[in-house]
Design an enzyme around this catalytic site. Sequence first.
Site, PDB file in Angstrom:
ATOM      1  N   THR A  40       0.835  -1.205   0.000  1.00 54.93           N
ATOM      2  CA  THR A  40       0.000   0.000   0.000  1.00 54.93           C
ATOM      3  C   THR A  40       0.871   1.259   0.000  1.00 54.93           C
ATOM      4  O   THR A  40       0.598   2.221  -0.733  1.00 54.93           O
ATOM      5  CB  THR A  40      -0.887   0.009   1.264  1.00 54.93           C
ATOM      6  OG1 THR A  40      -1.627  -1.203   1.300  1.00 54.93           O
ATOM      7  CG2 THR A  40      -1.835   1.182   1.268  1.00 54.93           C
ATOM      8  N   HIS A  43       2.313   1.860  -3.381  1.00 55.22           N
ATOM      9  CA  HIS A  43       1.318   2.460  -4.290  1.00 55.22           C
ATOM     10  C   HIS A  43       1.221   3.973  -4.057  1.00 55.22           C
ATOM     11  O   HIS A  43       1.156   4.765  -4.998  1.00 55.22           O
ATOM     12  CB  HIS A  43      -0.070   1.848  -4.076  1.00 55.22           C
ATOM     13  CG  HIS A  43      -0.192   0.434  -4.545  1.00 55.22           C
ATOM     14  ND1 HIS A  43      -0.092   0.080  -5.871  1.00 55.22           N
ATOM     15  CD2 HIS A  43      -0.419  -0.717  -3.879  1.00 55.22           C
ATOM     16  CE1 HIS A  43      -0.245  -1.224  -5.987  1.00 55.22           C
ATOM     17  NE2 HIS A  43      -0.438  -1.745  -4.798  1.00 55.22           N
TER      18      HIS A  43
END
Length: 342
Positions: A40, A43
């Site tokens: 995450t 990203h």
Amino acid sequence: MKALVKQKAEPGLWLTDVPEPAVGAGDVLIKVLRTGICGTDLHIRSWDGWARQSVNAPLTIGHEFVGEVVETGRDVAEIRAGDLVSGEGHLVCGKCRNCLAGRRHLCRATVGLGVGRDGAFAEYVALPAANVWVHRVPVDLDIAAVFDPFGNAVHTALSFPLVGEDVLITGAGPIGIMAAAVARHAGARNVMITDVSEQRLELARQVGVTLALDVGRSSIAEGQHQLGLREGFDVGLEMSGRPEALRDMIGNMTHGGRIAVLGLPSQEFPVDWSRIVTSMITIKGIYGREMFETWYAMSVLLEGGLDLAPVITGRYPYQEFDAAFADAAGGQGGKVILDWAA
Ligand SMILES: [Zn+2]
């Protein structure tokens, strides 16, 4: 305090000074010791399509951490200054049907720490006491820092009974490897894991998988043959998010096989539904951890001798976050830790 911030709506991260978080009546203020870098966070750093949709800059990122409690709000009774804690990164609403029924992991209105609100890549983080897990038995700080993804691994691996079963895991990233270790520990007969990184497959061998298979060179069917299976895998854990992995898994399950899917695909893709129907396969999506049954399981698995040490392959002081993120983004190693006490 120092914090790693998505300062602008563009690729990159900024190490900068931000105010210390406010501590509400039901909150706990935690001095962060170590943090783990998650997909995450990668990203958000690269500012891909998902991140652009999900994150509003400026935001302190990060949700995998261990730290020490330094202050508690006036309504907090069970947690004390000095406690060593990690945090459940999903903040639930407490009002929806599932929350009211005690199924908080199925909340429809979850807010992610370090995604929807300021996170843990900072010298301090404040969290509602209901999201704080106190480590009551001794635990290695690097392992405590990755309790959040370890929870994903445990939740996925223990979705279906494993004792004596033949288990296929597609994807040997950190969570796949942790799930393999859990499956072994929980009594699976064979645990086969697949990837295309020889380095990651080697890490999986270190946690005791029966067969670590390079799917760039041989097929899952060939792996099945090597293991001497006659009827296919009983349990599948999909950890890669890759279409070909799920398709191959479905094609190699026994009748009545059960699949738990944690890997998050980047787009829609077709699978052989007639095979799912005629082989009577169960497929279950997994997101997050059960609060706090999974956390209990994690602590007692470690207490019972589960060894995750091979999974941690990178350690950096937080000032060297650029090198740490490059390491984590390389897709070859295991988990990368940032040290905030250094
Ligand atoms: Zn809810």
